[in-house]
Every structure is written in C-alpha cells, then in structure tokens.
Motif scaffolding. Structure first.
Motif, mmCIF file in Angstrom:
data_model
loop_
_atom_site.group_PDB
_atom_site.id
_atom_site.type_symbol
_atom_site.label_atom_id
_atom_site.label_comp_id
_atom_site.label_asym_id
_atom_site.label_seq_id
_atom_site.Cartn_x
_atom_site.Cartn_y
_atom_site.Cartn_z
ATOM 1 N N ASN A 34 -3.936 12.004 -6.229
ATOM 2 C CA ASN A 34 -5.358 11.790 -5.965
ATOM 3 C C ASN A 34 -6.047 10.894 -6.984
ATOM 4 O O ASN A 34 -7.222 10.569 -6.838
ATOM 5 N N THR A 35 -5.334 10.516 -8.025
ATOM 6 C CA THR A 35 -5.936 9.645 -9.029
ATOM 7 C C THR A 35 -6.382 8.337 -8.378
ATOM 8 O O THR A 35 -5.648 7.755 -7.589
ATOM 9 N N GLU A 36 -7.610 7.939 -8.714
ATOM 10 C CA GLU A 36 -8.128 6.705 -8.124
ATOM 11 C C GLU A 36 -7.889 5.516 -9.043
ATOM 12 O O GLU A 36 -8.112 5.603 -10.257
ATOM 13 N N LEU A 37 -7.445 4.443 -8.452
ATOM 14 C CA LEU A 37 -7.208 3.222 -9.216
ATOM 15 C C LEU A 37 -8.241 2.188 -8.784
ATOM 16 O O LEU A 37 -8.684 2.198 -7.636
ATOM 17 N N THR A 38 -8.609 1.299 -9.695
ATOM 18 C CA THR A 38 -9.472 0.194 -9.269
ATOM 19 C C THR A 38 -8.575 -0.753 -8.485
ATOM 20 O O THR A 38 -7.348 -0.697 -8.584
ATOM 21 N N TYR A 39 -9.192 -1.630 -7.704
ATOM 22 C CA TYR A 39 -8.387 -2.566 -6.923
ATOM 23 C C TYR A 39 -7.544 -3.448 -7.827
ATOM 24 O O TYR A 39 -6.433 -3.823 -7.497
ATOM 25 N N GLU A 40 -8.110 -3.747 -8.985
ATOM 26 C CA GLU A 40 -7.369 -4.584 -9.914
ATOM 27 C C GLU A 40 -6.089 -3.884 -10.372
ATOM 28 O O GLU A 40 -5.016 -4.479 -10.363
ATOM 29 N N GLU A 41 -6.222 -2.605 -10.732
ATOM 30 C CA GLU A 41 -5.040 -1.847 -11.170
ATOM 31 C C GLU A 41 -4.017 -1.769 -10.034
ATOM 32 O O GLU A 41 -2.818 -1.954 -10.242
ATOM 33 N N ALA A 42 -4.541 -1.522 -8.830
ATOM 34 C CA ALA A 42 -3.653 -1.398 -7.676
ATOM 35 C C ALA A 42 -2.922 -2.706 -7.410
ATOM 36 O O ALA A 42 -1.725 -2.728 -7.151
ATOM 37 N N GLU A 43 -3.665 -3.793 -7.543
ATOM 38 C CA GLU A 43 -3.048 -5.107 -7.330
ATOM 39 C C GLU A 43 -1.941 -5.349 -8.343
ATOM 40 O O GLU A 43 -0.868 -5.823 -8.008
ATOM 41 N N ASN A 44 -2.250 -4.993 -9.607
ATOM 42 C CA ASN A 44 -1.249 -5.208 -10.644
ATOM 43 C C ASN A 44 0.026 -4.439 -10.352
ATOM 44 O O ASN A 44 1.127 -4.958 -10.532
ATOM 45 N N ILE A 45 -0.135 -3.210 -9.875
ATOM 46 C CA ILE A 45 1.040 -2.412 -9.539
ATOM 47 C C ILE A 45 1.806 -3.083 -8.398
ATOM 48 O O ILE A 45 3.019 -3.242 -8.456
ATOM 49 N N ALA A 46 1.056 -3.519 -7.397
ATOM 50 C CA ALA A 46 1.696 -4.160 -6.237
ATOM 51 C C ALA A 46 2.438 -5.425 -6.656
ATOM 52 O O ALA A 46 3.574 -5.660 -6.253
ATOM 53 N N ILE A 47 1.785 -6.208 -7.496
ATOM 54 C CA ILE A 47 2.413 -7.461 -7.935
ATOM 55 C C ILE A 47 3.667 -7.174 -8.742
ATOM 56 O O ILE A 47 4.726 -7.751 -8.509
ATOM 57 N N GLU A 48 3.551 -6.250 -9.689
ATOM 58 C CA GLU A 48 4.679 -5.954 -10.543
ATOM 59 C C GLU A 48 5.851 -5.423 -9.733
ATOM 60 O O GLU A 48 6.982 -5.849 -9.893
ATOM 61 N N TYR A 49 5.537 -4.527 -8.816
ATOM 62 C CA TYR A 49 6.562 -3.935 -7.978
ATOM 63 C C TYR A 49 7.262 -5.045 -7.204
ATOM 64 O O TYR A 49 8.474 -5.102 -7.094
ATOM 65 N N ASP A 50 6.449 -5.951 -6.740
ATOM 66 C CA ASP A 50 6.922 -7.071 -5.955
ATOM 67 C C ASP A 50 7.881 -7.947 -6.754
ATOM 68 O O ASP A 50 8.910 -8.396 -6.263
ATOM 69 N N ILE A 51 7.536 -8.186 -8.023
ATOM 70 C CA ILE A 51 8.369 -9.072 -8.832
ATOM 71 C C ILE A 51 9.669 -8.380 -9.245
ATOM 72 O O ILE A 51 10.723 -8.996 -9.282
ATOM 73 N N ILE A 52 9.576 -7.057 -9.477
ATOM 74 C CA ILE A 52 10.779 -6.334 -9.894
ATOM 75 C C ILE A 52 11.768 -6.175 -8.729
ATOM 76 O O ILE A 52 12.936 -6.488 -8.857
ATOM 77 N N CYS A 53 11.266 -5.692 -7.577
ATOM 78 C CA CYS A 53 12.176 -5.496 -6.447
ATOM 79 C C CYS A 53 12.101 -6.715 -5.558
ATOM 80 O O CYS A 53 11.115 -6.913 -4.865
#
Ligand code: GTP
Ligand code: MG
Length: 370
Positions: A34-53
């Motif tokens: 339930n922890t809320e992330l800002t869109y920026e944090e969420a984007e960073n996670i998405a980008i990083e995940y994307d680059i790793i996998c």
C-alpha cells in the motif's frame, strides 16, 4: 492523482509487488503493497527494471504513467488554440495562412507543394492562435494524421471551384478520429466557377452540415487571394476556441510533441516542437524518443531568439543528441541523467520493435517464396 501504490505499479508492470518491495528494501526503504510512490519514483523503478531485464520491457508502464500525468485544476491557465489547416492538395491551405500572416511562403515552396508541417503563431486582437500547415498531397498521410493529433481545431480547406476531393475526405476522417472541432473554410470564392452551395451539399455526406442549413458546422467562405472572409474565419476560430476553454499548466516541466526534425550541417539536430504543457527554457534537459540533450537555443517561427516557450507555442530547438522522429513526445527532465535514461529506455524498446518488424517481414517473405 499524483501518486501510485506499489500494488498498482506492480499490476501495470505485470510483476509481483514483492519484487518492488524487495528492491526498495535493498535501497534502504521499508514499504508495503500500500505504500504510495510519486510518479517520479514509479518511473525510476520502471526504467531501472526495464534496463536490468532486457526481455519483457515494461516501457508501456512509463507511457501509461505519463498519460495519467494530469495537472490539478487550479494550476491550469488559458492557452492559445492550436489549429491545424488541412485539405486536398492545392486547395489553398498555405495561401490562406500567407494571407493571415501576410507572408509569402507559398511562393517559396518547391513546385508549389507543401512537404512539411509548418507551425506559426499569429496574434489577432491580442489573442494568439497557433497554426499548423499540413501538406495536401496524397503521399503525406502521416503528416496529416500527426497534424490532426496535435491540434484543438481543424480548419478544413475546400476549394469552391473543385469541391470535396479524396484528401478532403481523408482529412475529415483524421479530424474525426482525433475528436477535434472542424471548421470548414470554403476557399477560392473569387473564382468565377466557385460554388459554395455545392461544397456544402457534398459535405453533408460526411456528416458536416452547415449551421445555416440547420447543422452544427461553421462554413466560412474565404478567398486567400482577395482576403475576403479571412476576418470571419479568424473570428470563428477564436469563438470556437473560447467554447473549448483550452487550458494548460505553464508552471511545470515542459512536455509536447516533435512536429519535425532534421540534421542541420552547422547546427546539428534541429527539432520543431510544440509545447503542450509546462514551459520549456533554454538550458532545460529534454528527451524525445531515443535522443536527449539540453536545450541550447530556441527560435520562434519569425526567427526571434527565445528564452522560454509556453503552452501551445511552436519553437525550433537546438541541443538534442540525435534527430528524433516526427510525432515523438518530448519531455523536460530535472537532470541530464534522467533525460538519458528515458532516451535509453526508448532505444531498447525500439530495438525490440525493429527486430520484431524484421522477423515479421522475414516470415512474410518466407510465405511468398513458397
Ligand atoms: P498543398 O500544400 O501542396 O496541399 O497546397 P495548398 O493547399 O497549400 O495550396 P496553395 O496555397 O499552395 O495554393 C495552390 C494554388 O491555388 C496556388 O497557385 C495559389 O495561388 C492558388 N490559390 C490559393 N488560394 C486561392 C484563392 O483564394 N483564389 C485563387 N484564385 N487562387 C488561390
Ligand atoms: Mg500548402
């Protein structure tokens, strides 16, 4: 909504929330689904995940997150309308804009044919209007589509001596698909064989019925040559824009569209962009498709140097690393690193598309060779 929960983000990325929670934990942040992330944090996670996998690229996640990037109502301010001028080849789109701007672009065009999207700002009684001029030649469908998708109002130019033609119909379809208001400019009324009623009649077939015939579409008779009706056309555009109550938040990171881009021998990549939200400044970090960079200089349609560009303003920018594709979204970023991350992610996604395109093409070739 400015935030997204880990649960929602995980759903969008089609992965287990625990992966994100673990990742955050490793970075020293304790979280739950339930922890809320800002869109920026969420984007960073998405980008990083994307680059790793490298396999399943959740780039759509970034796009989806960006789509939800709505500004709060109280931040919105009035912005000028973006008006796309469309219609069949030679029906007088560029001439009409020349008459409005008191310029002579038509004379300078090779073979009198428009081959690119031109973007211009005009002031009418202190009200600004941004015009996009599109080509009417049948070869330029993509540009018309791009024009229709970047705009608030479509001015459909139909020559009164020629009537509805194939690209008139195509333009109507683009405008309808993009759900933009249509104003019909019946041009060349100075010609002896001009027939305004015939145009109105033909247009009824496409559901565009003139207000004086009981419909809801404004038909404005004009002549780019004599200047007749041009005041009326501008007035109709402004009235239509007023009803639409067009607004954007100027006080945020810029975002908009690449209308066109090219490589200039001396200046490097040059991009014509339309700012849609926020304000773009010289010195801002930006990304557009697979290219990124820092805005080195900005010039308006009259060649004036600018320090900043606000919503609905078209500008030419220098400073991108590569030539982005027309139609690409451009984004302003806080840091150079973030801009590069976006560009990289885009490139990876694009590579995948290219490979898939090639594969599809190969299997088609196989099919035909059998
Ligand atoms: P594309 O961009 O190639 O699709 O053409 P366009 O729609 O921009 O047409 P353009 O403005 O280049 O005009 C085509 C021709 O029509 C030119 O020779 C113009 O001088 C002429 N023309 C345009 N408007 C008028 C008008 O109102 N009256 C008359 N008599 N001629 C016009
Ligand atoms: Mg033209």
């Amino acid at each position: 909504p400015e935030k997204v929960s880990i649960k929602e983000l995980a759903e969008k990325m089609k992965m287990q929330p625990s992966v994100i929670i673990k990742k955050l934990f490793m970075a020293g942040q304790v979280s739950t689904v339930n922890t809320e992330l800002t869109y920026e944090e969420a984007e960073n996670i998405a980008i990083e995940y994307d680059i790793i996998c490298e396999k399943e690229v959740p780039v759509d996640v970034i796009e989806e997150l960006l789509k939800e990037d709505e500004d709060a109502a109280e931040t919105l301010k009035k912005r000028p309308p973006v008006v796309c001028v469309m219609g069949h080849v030679d029906h007088g789109k560029t001439s009409l804009l020349d008459a409005i701007r008191k310029t002579s672009v038509t004379d300078r065009e090779a073979g009198g044919i428009t081959q690119r999207i031109g973007a211009y700002t005009v002031s009418v009684n202190d009200q600004k209007i941004t015009f996009l001029d599109t080509p009417g030649h049948e070869a330029f469908t993509a540009m018309r589509m791009r024009g229709a998708n970047s705009t608030d109002i479509a001015v459909l130019v139909v020559a009164a001596d020629d009537g509805v033609m194939p690209q008139t119909v195509e333009a109507i379809n683009h405008a309808k698909a993009a759900e933009v208001e249509i104003i019909v400019a019946v041009n060349k009324i100075d010609k002896p064989n001009a027939n305004i009623d015939k145009v109105k009649q033909e247009m009824t077939e496409y559901g565009l019925i003139s207000t004086d015939w009981g419909g809801t579409t404004e038909f404005v008779p004009v002549s780019a040559k004599s200047g007749e009706g041009i005041e009326d056309l501008l007035e109709t555009i402004i009235l239509t824009a007023d009803i639409l109550e067009l607004k954007a938040n100027p006080d945020r990171m810029a975002r908009g569209l690449v209308l066109e881009a090219r490589l200039d021998k001396g200046r490097g990549p040059v991009a014509n962009v339309l700012v849609q939200k926020g304000t773009l400044h010289v010195g801002d970090f930006i990304s557009a498709g697979a290219s990124s960079g820092k805005v080195r200089a900005m010039v308006d349609d009259k060649g004036n140097k600018l320090k900043e560009a606000r919503p609905s303003q078209p500008v030419e920018i220098l400073g991108l690393s590569d030539v982005p594709n027309a139609g690409e979204v451009f984004l302003g970023h806080e840091t150079d690193k973030e801009a590069k991350q976006y560009a990289n992610t885009y490139l990876q996604q694009h590579k995948k598309d290219l490979i898939e395109e090639t594969k599809a093409k190969m299997s088609l070739d196989d099919l035909y060779s059998k």
